[in-house]
Design an enzyme around this catalytic site. Structure first.
Site, PDB file in Angstrom:
ATOM      1  N   SER A  98       0.809  -1.223   0.000  1.00 26.12           N
ATOM      2  CA  SER A  98       0.000   0.000   0.000  1.00 26.12           C
ATOM      3  C   SER A  98       0.840   1.270   0.000  1.00 26.12           C
ATOM      4  O   SER A  98       1.904   1.331   0.620  1.00 26.12           O
ATOM      5  CB  SER A  98      -0.879  -0.007   1.252  1.00 26.12           C
ATOM      6  OG  SER A  98      -1.425   1.272   1.475  1.00 26.12           O
TER       7      SER A  98
ATOM      8  N   GLU B  74       0.164   3.621   1.744  1.00 22.57           N
ATOM      9  CA  GLU B  74       0.226   4.037   3.155  1.00 22.57           C
ATOM     10  C   GLU B  74       1.623   3.807   3.732  1.00 22.57           C
ATOM     11  O   GLU B  74       1.984   4.406   4.738  1.00 22.57           O
ATOM     12  CB  GLU B  74      -0.795   3.247   3.981  1.00 22.57           C
ATOM     13  CG  GLU B  74      -2.179   3.844   4.011  1.00 22.57           C
ATOM     14  CD  GLU B  74      -2.276   5.119   4.844  1.00 22.57           C
ATOM     15  OE1 GLU B  74      -1.938   5.083   6.031  1.00 22.57           O
ATOM     16  OE2 GLU B  74      -2.698   6.140   4.302  1.00 22.57           O
TER      17      GLU B  74
ATOM     18  N   TYR C 292      -1.687   0.184  10.617  1.00 18.72           N
ATOM     19  CA  TYR C 292      -1.957  -0.467   9.321  1.00 18.72           C
ATOM     20  C   TYR C 292      -0.745  -0.313   8.394  1.00 18.72           C
ATOM     21  O   TYR C 292      -0.277  -1.293   7.800  1.00 18.72           O
ATOM     22  CB  TYR C 292      -3.193   0.175   8.674  1.00 18.72           C
ATOM     23  CG  TYR C 292      -3.386  -0.202   7.215  1.00 18.72           C
ATOM     24  CD1 TYR C 292      -4.004  -1.394   6.849  1.00 18.72           C
ATOM     25  CD2 TYR C 292      -2.943   0.647   6.185  1.00 18.72           C
ATOM     26  CE1 TYR C 292      -4.173  -1.734   5.512  1.00 18.72           C
ATOM     27  CE2 TYR C 292      -3.116   0.312   4.846  1.00 18.72           C
ATOM     28  CZ  TYR C 292      -3.723  -0.878   4.523  1.00 18.72           C
ATOM     29  OH  TYR C 292      -3.884  -1.224   3.199  1.00 18.72           O
TER      30      TYR C 292
HETATM   31  P1  NAP Z   1     -11.434  -4.812   1.643  1.00 15.59           P
HETATM   32  O1  NAP Z   1     -12.593  -4.510   0.747  1.00 15.59           O
HETATM   33  O2  NAP Z   1     -11.400  -4.238   3.014  1.00 15.59           O
HETATM   34  O3  NAP Z   1     -11.324  -6.414   1.737  1.00 15.59           O
HETATM   35  C1  NAP Z   1     -10.556  -7.030   2.731  1.00 15.59           C
HETATM   36  C2  NAP Z   1     -10.719  -8.533   2.604  1.00 15.59           C
HETATM   37  O4  NAP Z   1      -9.904  -9.171   3.601  1.00 15.59           O
HETATM   38  C3  NAP Z   1     -12.147  -9.056   2.799  1.00 15.59           C
HETATM   39  O5  NAP Z   1     -12.426 -10.025   1.820  1.00 15.59           O
HETATM   40  C4  NAP Z   1     -12.088  -9.720   4.176  1.00 15.59           C
HETATM   41  O6  NAP Z   1     -12.973 -10.813   4.290  1.00 15.59           O
HETATM   42  C5  NAP Z   1     -10.657 -10.238   4.162  1.00 15.59           C
HETATM   43  N1  NAP Z   1     -10.149 -10.577   5.506  1.00 15.59           N
HETATM   44  C6  NAP Z   1     -10.066  -9.765   6.584  1.00 15.59           C
HETATM   45  N2  NAP Z   1      -9.552 -10.438   7.638  1.00 15.59           N
HETATM   46  C7  NAP Z   1      -9.302 -11.703   7.213  1.00 15.59           C
HETATM   47  C8  NAP Z   1      -8.768 -12.862   7.816  1.00 15.59           C
HETATM   48  N3  NAP Z   1      -8.393 -12.887   9.102  1.00 15.59           N
HETATM   49  N4  NAP Z   1      -8.623 -13.989   7.077  1.00 15.59           N
HETATM   50  C9  NAP Z   1      -9.030 -14.010   5.770  1.00 15.59           C
HETATM   51  N5  NAP Z   1      -9.560 -12.934   5.145  1.00 15.59           N
HETATM   52  C10 NAP Z   1      -9.687 -11.791   5.848  1.00 15.59           C
HETATM   53  O7  NAP Z   1     -10.070  -4.384   0.934  1.00 15.59           O
HETATM   54  P2  NAP Z   1      -9.789  -3.965  -0.603  1.00 15.59           P
HETATM   55  O8  NAP Z   1     -10.061  -2.506  -0.764  1.00 15.59           O
HETATM   56  O9  NAP Z   1     -10.417  -4.948  -1.491  1.00 15.59           O
HETATM   57  O10 NAP Z   1      -8.195  -4.114  -0.653  1.00 15.59           O
HETATM   58  C11 NAP Z   1      -7.585  -5.360  -0.940  1.00 15.59           C
HETATM   59  C12 NAP Z   1      -6.177  -5.363  -0.374  1.00 15.59           C
HETATM   60  O11 NAP Z   1      -5.419  -4.304  -0.959  1.00 15.59           O
HETATM   61  C13 NAP Z   1      -6.087  -5.143   1.131  1.00 15.59           C
HETATM   62  O12 NAP Z   1      -5.000  -5.907   1.602  1.00 15.59           O
HETATM   63  C14 NAP Z   1      -5.772  -3.665   1.274  1.00 15.59           C
HETATM   64  O13 NAP Z   1      -5.096  -3.417   2.477  1.00 15.59           O
HETATM   65  C15 NAP Z   1      -4.891  -3.456   0.058  1.00 15.59           C
HETATM   66  N6  NAP Z   1      -4.897  -2.118  -0.511  1.00 15.59           N
HETATM   67  C16 NAP Z   1      -6.082  -1.533  -0.853  1.00 15.59           C
HETATM   68  C17 NAP Z   1      -6.064  -0.294  -1.434  1.00 15.59           C
HETATM   69  C18 NAP Z   1      -7.352   0.388  -1.838  1.00 15.59           C
HETATM   70  O14 NAP Z   1      -7.305   1.597  -2.099  1.00 15.59           O
HETATM   71  N7  NAP Z   1      -8.460  -0.330  -1.946  1.00 15.59           N
HETATM   72  C19 NAP Z   1      -4.839   0.359  -1.698  1.00 15.59           C
HETATM   73  C20 NAP Z   1      -3.657  -0.285  -1.346  1.00 15.59           C
HETATM   74  C21 NAP Z   1      -3.695  -1.533  -0.773  1.00 15.59           C
HETATM   75  P3  NAP Z   1     -14.351 -10.799   5.149  1.00 15.59           P
HETATM   76  O15 NAP Z   1     -15.457 -10.668   4.139  1.00 15.59           O
HETATM   77  O16 NAP Z   1     -14.336 -12.142   5.781  1.00 15.59           O
HETATM   78  O17 NAP Z   1     -14.281  -9.667   6.109  1.00 15.59           O
HETATM   79  N1  GDD Z   2     -12.592   7.229   5.940  1.00 16.29           N
HETATM   80  C1  GDD Z   2     -12.702   8.555   6.099  1.00 16.29           C
HETATM   81  N2  GDD Z   2     -13.823   9.056   6.687  1.00 16.29           N
HETATM   82  N3  GDD Z   2     -11.692   9.342   5.675  1.00 16.29           N
HETATM   83  C2  GDD Z   2     -11.833  10.671   5.820  1.00 16.29           C
HETATM   84  C3  GDD Z   2     -12.972  11.250   6.397  1.00 16.29           C
HETATM   85  C4  GDD Z   2     -14.014  10.398   6.858  1.00 16.29           C
HETATM   86  O1  GDD Z   2     -15.032  10.834   7.386  1.00 16.29           O
HETATM   87  N4  GDD Z   2     -12.813  12.599   6.377  1.00 16.29           N
HETATM   88  C5  GDD Z   2     -11.633  12.861   5.827  1.00 16.29           C
HETATM   89  N5  GDD Z   2     -11.024  11.701   5.492  1.00 16.29           N
HETATM   90  C6  GDD Z   2      -9.675  11.569   4.910  1.00 16.29           C
HETATM   91  C7  GDD Z   2      -8.754  10.669   5.740  1.00 16.29           C
HETATM   92  O2  GDD Z   2      -8.256  11.375   6.871  1.00 16.29           O
HETATM   93  C8  GDD Z   2      -7.695  10.340   4.705  1.00 16.29           C
HETATM   94  O3  GDD Z   2      -6.721  11.340   4.661  1.00 16.29           O
HETATM   95  C9  GDD Z   2      -8.472  10.352   3.380  1.00 16.29           C
HETATM   96  O4  GDD Z   2      -9.746  10.938   3.643  1.00 16.29           O
HETATM   97  C10 GDD Z   2      -8.684   8.974   2.767  1.00 16.29           C
HETATM   98  O5  GDD Z   2      -9.238   8.115   3.760  1.00 16.29           O
HETATM   99  P1  GDD Z   2      -9.789   6.636   3.402  1.00 16.29           P
HETATM  100  O6  GDD Z   2     -10.734   6.700   2.281  1.00 16.29           O
HETATM  101  O7  GDD Z   2     -10.235   6.028   4.686  1.00 16.29           O
HETATM  102  O8  GDD Z   2      -8.496   5.901   2.795  1.00 16.29           O
HETATM  103  P2  GDD Z   2      -6.981   5.812   3.310  1.00 16.29           P
HETATM  104  O9  GDD Z   2      -6.166   6.675   2.391  1.00 16.29           O
HETATM  105  O10 GDD Z   2      -6.858   6.056   4.753  1.00 16.29           O
HETATM  106  O11 GDD Z   2      -6.638   4.277   3.072  1.00 16.29           O
HETATM  107  C11 GDD Z   2      -7.059   3.605   1.884  1.00 16.29           C
HETATM  108  O12 GDD Z   2      -6.054   3.682   0.911  1.00 16.29           O
HETATM  109  C12 GDD Z   2      -4.821   3.015   1.271  1.00 16.29           C
HETATM  110  C13 GDD Z   2      -3.835   3.254   0.109  1.00 16.29           C
HETATM  111  O13 GDD Z   2      -3.250   4.510   0.226  1.00 16.29           O
HETATM  112  C14 GDD Z   2      -7.378   2.152   2.290  1.00 16.29           C
HETATM  113  O14 GDD Z   2      -7.964   1.495   1.197  1.00 16.29           O
HETATM  114  C15 GDD Z   2      -6.118   1.408   2.670  1.00 16.29           C
HETATM  115  O15 GDD Z   2      -6.420   0.026   2.884  1.00 16.29           O
HETATM  116  C16 GDD Z   2      -5.116   1.559   1.512  1.00 16.29           C
HETATM  117  O16 GDD Z   2      -3.908   0.872   1.799  1.00 16.29           O
END
Ligand code: NAP
Ligand code: GDD
Length: 363
Positions: free
Chosen positions: A155, A157, A179
């Site tokens: 990520s 992050e 995280y």
């Molecule tokens: P998500 O919607 O939160 O999905 C997370 C998945 O992890 C769900 O299927 C959940 O299953 C599963 N999980 C949680 N705890 C588990 C456990 N103990 N054992 C097995 N499965 C478990 O996340 P996403 O947005 O699809 O992201 C996919 C991956 O990419 C994550 O690793 C996230 O950190 C990473 N990532 C996401 C972003 C983004 O912007 N979306 C960016 C960078 C990296 P349940 O249905 O059982 O809860």
């Molecule tokens: N969730 C949330 N809720 N975020 C808020 C809010 C609120 O009410 N108000 C402001 N924000 C700001 C957060 O402080 C952050 O700076 C930004 O919106 C994005 O927040 P999220 O959408 O929660 O995403 P994230 O950037 O913290 O994390 C996501 O992206 C990562 C990759 O950079 C997640 O998907 C992570 O799993 C992923 O790794």
């Protein structure tokens, strides 16, 4: 050690690629999440046999997954349970493992830091160990050891308090949340298994990617749902935290293509995946309300409850390596993405649906 399955004979050009994909089998952890659903769809369209790891006894998202993707086979397992992962790899005999499972909501990682470390960090170790044990890799490095290719969902992050902008594969990490720290552990461990055992193990350092299937706790979906509720008269206000945070937002369906390309390469390598364009949460708000013909200033309230103990102020990707080596590019821009999400939530709520019983569009 796993006995290997047969392969079709090599053809030429596109036919060879198609035949190779046809015979491939993928195991996806986190298949019930946003990315898991898009990746499964993409791999099925490419001719893969797709298996998904699901946890829990009565996971409601499993039913939704079955409705969307009848072709996916499911197997039980949990990233907290090493034995279940070994059994899953033994049974599925995958060619590729995509580790997408994690506790992925950043604020939750302060509330449950230990659990986040166990799942998002040590979970990576357990998946890698399952592959290593099932592949019969016991000693030191020998390039190309084992036939199972591994993808880790790293990520942006990890960059946290960024040292330079935009961020590329060489930018040092400074994570700002439990995280981010857990993801950094998983990232280095993946690199270490590649270097120690010669495994084909890679990390995609993905920047924020969104869709109508995004969890309702993330800011893009919280806003698209909030706009839809206000437009339909269910609510008047939307409460948010830091409006000046800046992110590089892309479309999830574009990003899962990069995951497959990384495992299809000749050499294992880590890649930054993002658009290279940033916007603030405030700009996102303005656009989302405009799509519904509303003025955000009349509805948005800032609430200290959503301010994080340590914030990541700005993330911006430099995806040039992925463009050059993988031929990957994001296709859907910010405006299109925001409009897609707001329109999907307006349609969902207008038809009597709820955020929790939908992962969005076709779920
Ligand atoms: P998500 O919607 O939160 O999905 C997370 C998945 O992890 C769900 O299927 C959940 O299953 C599963 N999980 C949680 N705890 C588990 C456990 N103990 N054992 C097995 N499965 C478990 O996340 P996403 O947005 O699809 O992201 C996919 C991956 O990419 C994550 O690793 C996230 O950190 C990473 N990532 C996401 C972003 C983004 O912007 N979306 C960016 C960078 C990296 P349940 O249905 O059982 O809860
Ligand atoms: N969730 C949330 N809720 N975020 C808020 C809010 C609120 O009410 N108000 C402001 N924000 C700001 C957060 O402080 C952050 O700076 C930004 O919106 C994005 O927040 P999220 O959408 O929660 O995403 P994230 O950037 O913290 O994390 C996501 O992206 C990562 C990759 O950079 C997640 O998907 C992570 O799993 C992923 O790794």
């Amino acid at each position: 050690m796993l006995p290997r399955r047969g392969r079709s004979p090599a053809g030429s050009g596109w036919r060879r690629n198609w035949e190779a994909a046809l015979s491939r089998r993928a195991l996806i952890t986190g298949i019930t999440g946003q990315d898991g659903s898009y990746l499964a769809e993409h791999l099925i369209a490419c001719g893969y046999e797709v298996w998904g790891l699901v946890r829990g006894q009565q996971n409601p998202r499993v039913r939704q997954l079955r409705q969307l993707l009848g072709d996916v086979r499911l197997i039980r397992g949990d990233l907290l349970d090493q034995g279940s992962l070994i059994s899953a790899v033994e049974q599925v005999q995958p060619d590729e493992v995509y580790n997408l499972a994690a506790i992925s909501y950043v604020p939750m990682s302060w509330q449950q830091a230990e659990l986040t470390g166990e799942v998002t960090g040590l979970g990576v170790l357990r998946v890698l160990e399952a592959i290593r044990v099932c592949s019969g890799i016991s000693a030191s490095r020998s390039p190309g050891r084992g036939q199972i290719r591994f993808y880790q969902a790293s990520s942006s992050e990890m960059f946290g308090m960024v040292r330079e902008s935009p961020q590329n594969e060489q930018t040092p990490f400074h994570p700002r949340s439990p995280y981010g720290v857990a993801k950094t552990y998983g990232h280095f461990l993946t690199q270490n298994y590649r270097e120690s055992y010669g495994m084909f193990a890679v990390s995609g350092i993905l920047f924020n990617h969104e869709s109508p299937r995004r969890g309702a706790e993330f800011v893009t979906r919280k806003i698209s749902l909030g706009v839809a509720r206000i437009k339909l008269g269910y609510e008047k206000q939307l409460r948010l935290g830091n409006l000046s945070a800046r992110r590089d937002w892309g479309y999830a369906a574009d990003y899962v293509r990069a995951m497959r390309l990384m495992l299809a390469g000749e050499e294992p390598a880590d890649y930054v995946i993002g658009t290279g364009v940033t916007h603030t949460v405030g700009e996102l708000l303005e656009l989302a309300f405009k799509v519904a013909g509303l003025d955000w200033r009349e509805h948005v309230v800032t609430d200290a409850a959503f301010i994080r103990p340590a914030e990541v102020d700005k993330l911006c990707a430099d995806p040039s390596l992925a463009r050059e080596r993988l031929g990957w590019e994001s296709k859907v821009g910010f405006e299109e993405l925001v409009a897609m999400m707001v329109e999907a939530d307006l349609a969902l709520l207008s038809s009597g649906g709820h955020a929790e019983d939908s992962f969005g569009d076709s779920w």
